[in-house]
Enzyme design. Sequence first.
Site, short mmCIF file in Angstrom:
data_model
loop_
_atom_site.label_atom_id
_atom_site.label_comp_id
_atom_site.label_asym_id
_atom_site.label_seq_id
_atom_site.Cartn_x
_atom_site.Cartn_y
_atom_site.Cartn_z
N CYS A 115 -1.87 34.98 -22.09
CA CYS A 115 -2.74 33.92 -22.59
C CYS A 115 -4.16 34.11 -22.06
CB CYS A 115 -2.19 32.57 -22.13
SG CYS A 115 -3.24 31.19 -22.59
N GLU A 155 -22.97 5.10 11.03
CA GLU A 155 -24.01 5.96 10.47
C GLU A 155 -23.87 6.04 8.96
OE1 GLU A 155 -23.43 9.75 12.34
OE2 GLU A 155 -23.71 8.93 14.33
N CYS A 193 -0.22 26.59 -27.87
CA CYS A 193 -1.34 26.78 -26.94
C CYS A 193 -2.62 27.01 -27.74
CB CYS A 193 -1.07 27.97 -26.03
SG CYS A 193 -2.48 28.38 -24.98
N LYS A 199 -23.29 7.64 5.59
CA LYS A 199 -22.67 8.92 5.23
C LYS A 199 -23.56 9.56 4.18
CE LYS A 199 -18.22 10.99 4.14
NZ LYS A 199 -18.69 11.91 3.12
N CYS A 223 1.84 26.14 -21.17
CA CYS A 223 1.86 27.37 -21.96
C CYS A 223 2.63 28.40 -21.15
CB CYS A 223 0.44 27.86 -22.24
SG CYS A 223 0.42 29.55 -22.88
N TYR A 240 -26.33 14.50 13.62
CA TYR A 240 -25.44 13.41 13.97
C TYR A 240 -24.37 13.74 15.01
CZ TYR A 240 -22.92 15.34 9.86
OH TYR A 240 -22.33 16.15 8.95
N ASP A 274 -25.08 11.99 1.52
CA ASP A 274 -24.43 12.85 0.54
C ASP A 274 -25.18 14.16 0.43
OD1 ASP A 274 -23.42 12.49 -2.94
OD2 ASP A 274 -22.69 13.73 -1.30
N LYS A 332 -15.68 4.73 2.44
CA LYS A 332 -16.43 5.21 1.28
C LYS A 332 -16.80 4.07 0.35
CE LYS A 332 -15.17 9.94 1.10
NZ LYS A 332 -14.66 10.99 0.23
N CYS A 334 -3.61 30.94 -27.00
CA CYS A 334 -2.83 32.11 -27.43
C CYS A 334 -1.82 31.78 -28.53
CB CYS A 334 -2.12 32.74 -26.24
SG CYS A 334 -0.85 31.68 -25.53
S1 IVH Z 1 -19.43 13.27 11.24
C1 IVH Z 1 -16.33 15.62 13.42
N1 IVH Z 1 -21.50 11.90 10.41
O1 IVH Z 1 -19.34 13.82 5.63
C2 IVH Z 1 -17.33 14.75 12.72
N2 IVH Z 1 -20.42 13.33 8.85
O2 IVH Z 1 -16.54 13.76 4.74
C3 IVH Z 1 -17.41 15.04 11.29
N3 IVH Z 1 -21.46 13.38 6.64
O3 IVH Z 1 -18.55 17.15 6.35
C4 IVH Z 1 -18.61 14.65 10.56
N4 IVH Z 1 -23.07 11.96 7.09
O4 IVH Z 1 -20.96 16.61 5.64
C5 IVH Z 1 -20.55 12.78 10.06
N5 IVH Z 1 -23.36 10.64 9.83
C6 IVH Z 1 -22.41 11.52 9.50
C7 IVH Z 1 -22.34 12.08 8.20
C8 IVH Z 1 -21.31 12.99 7.92
C9 IVH Z 1 -22.54 12.73 6.16
C10 IVH Z 1 -20.63 14.30 5.85
C11 IVH Z 1 -20.43 15.64 6.52
C12 IVH Z 1 -18.94 15.82 6.59
C13 IVH Z 1 -18.47 14.90 5.53
C14 IVH Z 1 -17.03 14.49 5.80
#
Ligand code: IVH
Length: 707
Positions: free
Chosen positions: A454, A130, A432, A132, A448, A244, A134, A337, A435
């Site tokens: 401070c 899936e 510093c 990820k 410091c 999800y 943001d 990532k 201070c």
């Molecule tokens: S699964 C227990 N699926 O990523 C399962 N997370 O770094 C946990 N996120 O807090 C999450 N897309 O906000 C899952 N398709 C996806 C996602 C996803 C974005 C985010 C989510 C989570 C964060 C973790």
Amino acid sequence: MRGLLPPYTDVMPDAPPPADAAARAAELRRAIAHHDRLYYQDDAPDISDEAYDALWHELKELEAAHPELVTPESPTQRVSGTPLDGLESAEHVAPMLSLDSSAKEEAFRQFDARLRKALGDDVPLRYSLEPKLDGLSIELVYEGGRLTRAVTRGDGRTGEVITANARTIRSLPLELDGSVRPLPPLLSVRGEVFLALQAFDDVNERLIQEGKPPFASPRNVAAGTVRQLDPALAASRPLSVYAYDVLEAGAGDDGHGALATHTEVLAAMRDWGLPVNPENALADDADGVWRAFEAFAERRDHLPYEVDGLVVKLDDLAARRRLGTTAHHPRWAYAIKFAPRKEVSQVLRIIASVGRTGVVTPVALLRPVNIGGVTVARANLHNREDVERKDIREGDTVRVERAGDVIPQVIERIEVAGAEERGAPFRMPERCPSCGTELVARGPYSLCPNAFGCPAQAVARLVHFGSRAALDVEGLGEVTARLLVEEGLVKELPDLFDLRAADFERLEGFAELSAANLEANVAKAAATTLPRFLVALGVPDTGPAVARTLAGRFGSVEALRAADADTLAAVHGIGPIMAEAIAGFFADPKNARVVDALLDGRVQVAPFEVVAPASDALAGTTLVFTGALERFTRGAAEALVAKLGGKAASSVSTKTTLVVAGADAGSKLEKAVALGVPVADEEGFLAFLEERGVAPGEVAALVGGAE
Ligand code: IVH
């Protein structure tokens, strides 16, 4: 859709609505929900905008003539209610965990290898993939098919109730569709709220036209919007959501009922009308995942929303259950990532910035540069040695990196032809900058030592004190904290609670209402929990997780303060260095004075339930219970282990001390045997306890006390 029933024309407000008015309203609602789904989720509308508007218009007129026909699930009620005074918090139906993650292929391969090792070669490792997103994680609760609650992730256990704002998300059904698949009476799903890039541009354009500063990133808009107190404002920023995961569906089960795979869970959510990302895909093994990740990275910049990686989830739900979770993340999921975003900019100045603990950090002030949607004007240079090693000077052209939420970093200097004449090397100040106290060296860092005199440290401590994970004082940001310290109103943390609205009103930018609000927010934050209080104090190495551990072991500030380093080091999860630092913190008379003053009627810390009071007999051990036990319930056995200072885990690994197997023990027992982990039956478990000095009588007392 239009024309299924004749247009309704009766407008007699006082008469009870004729049956066909009610039927027509229901029909219109269904039609609008149907077209919303085609438009927002399937991206395949099948009527014109005018025809759609006509449905709305008719429904609005009908509801205006017959207000008693309005239901909370009507699309006309997406923006409803008056602005709130504040957000309430609520506990999640099931904990919302985070994800294990890395940007490195090697780390993902190790994750895959771990799973294969744990599950054996006969379980095929099919992965669900899936994007990820943001955005922000939220929990959506449907009761009887109706959206009753939306809660932000918060700390994973408790979040803020943002139902009114979630209702404004057009792709989110207010009522689920039970026509394809039966609806569970209670359904809690987890999803990501985000702002599409087009909507982000629109929101910013409007702000700029109004002469207001634009948002730095879509994520910032989403985060700010879900926590808005006025749903009308939330509605003006068109958020999206993708579901999800199912956290819970129905009484008692783990949310997945008869479903066997994640793919089926996604299909079920789609059947109920929930928005599910059409990009989701499957891969048959780690190689397939990696190919998909690379292909996805290519498309990253062509997606209509921001993504920061690919989430990989084991598809087989039974295998997931065998793997279990850690306190932080499920063992069956992994986020790969994207490499962090980098940009080139120029160092305008290098300043020394004083933090909460007195560490003085060199910070580069940059020519502002947009990195992946965020304007970056400051970047961390860490310490003296780091600046020297990278040889960064004022005027240099540098590469800057922003990784997720982390503070931007200067990674390297870039040689630019014609810029051979460079500024002087950076020198850490001797005193510093706040201070004037002489700085002391701590390895590569400068410190410091004037912790309590401070101003810069006082400001940073105050900001931390009021931050989300600490006392969560709304409205106590950096600017206000600085004013409070500069005006001499706050010298030490306890002073905050002695201030009244009239004091705040003297501060620049404050008026009667904002001052009254701040007084109320401080008063509200004063009633707090022990973990929050420990985080707020800035006890060394104590974030929310360690704070909960300490709270669970000691139960009160007094008990924790009285503990010496050895006692602290005996707590599971607290190492000897942390133990020294924590004990040292409370032993410092100046810290003690602050704690005393806070507890002297200024802050109310609720007592925390102690989970491990009895002994440390099982300290350092990890036990796993499997199969049916006769003398104890599984819960009582696990509680017993915790009370004796041990850890009860749900899955077997080489770190497991003992597996206690009852009747019909299955895969955990097999795994223990395969890994060579000791196995015992219940008698063996009692013998194990006795060897560690826990007599049978004590066991009975502890277990009795647990029920
Ligand atoms: S699964 C227990 N699926 O990523 C399962 N997370 O770094 C946990 N996120 O807090 C999450 N897309 O906000 C899952 N398709 C996806 C996602 C996803 C974005 C985010 C989510 C989570 C964060 C973790």
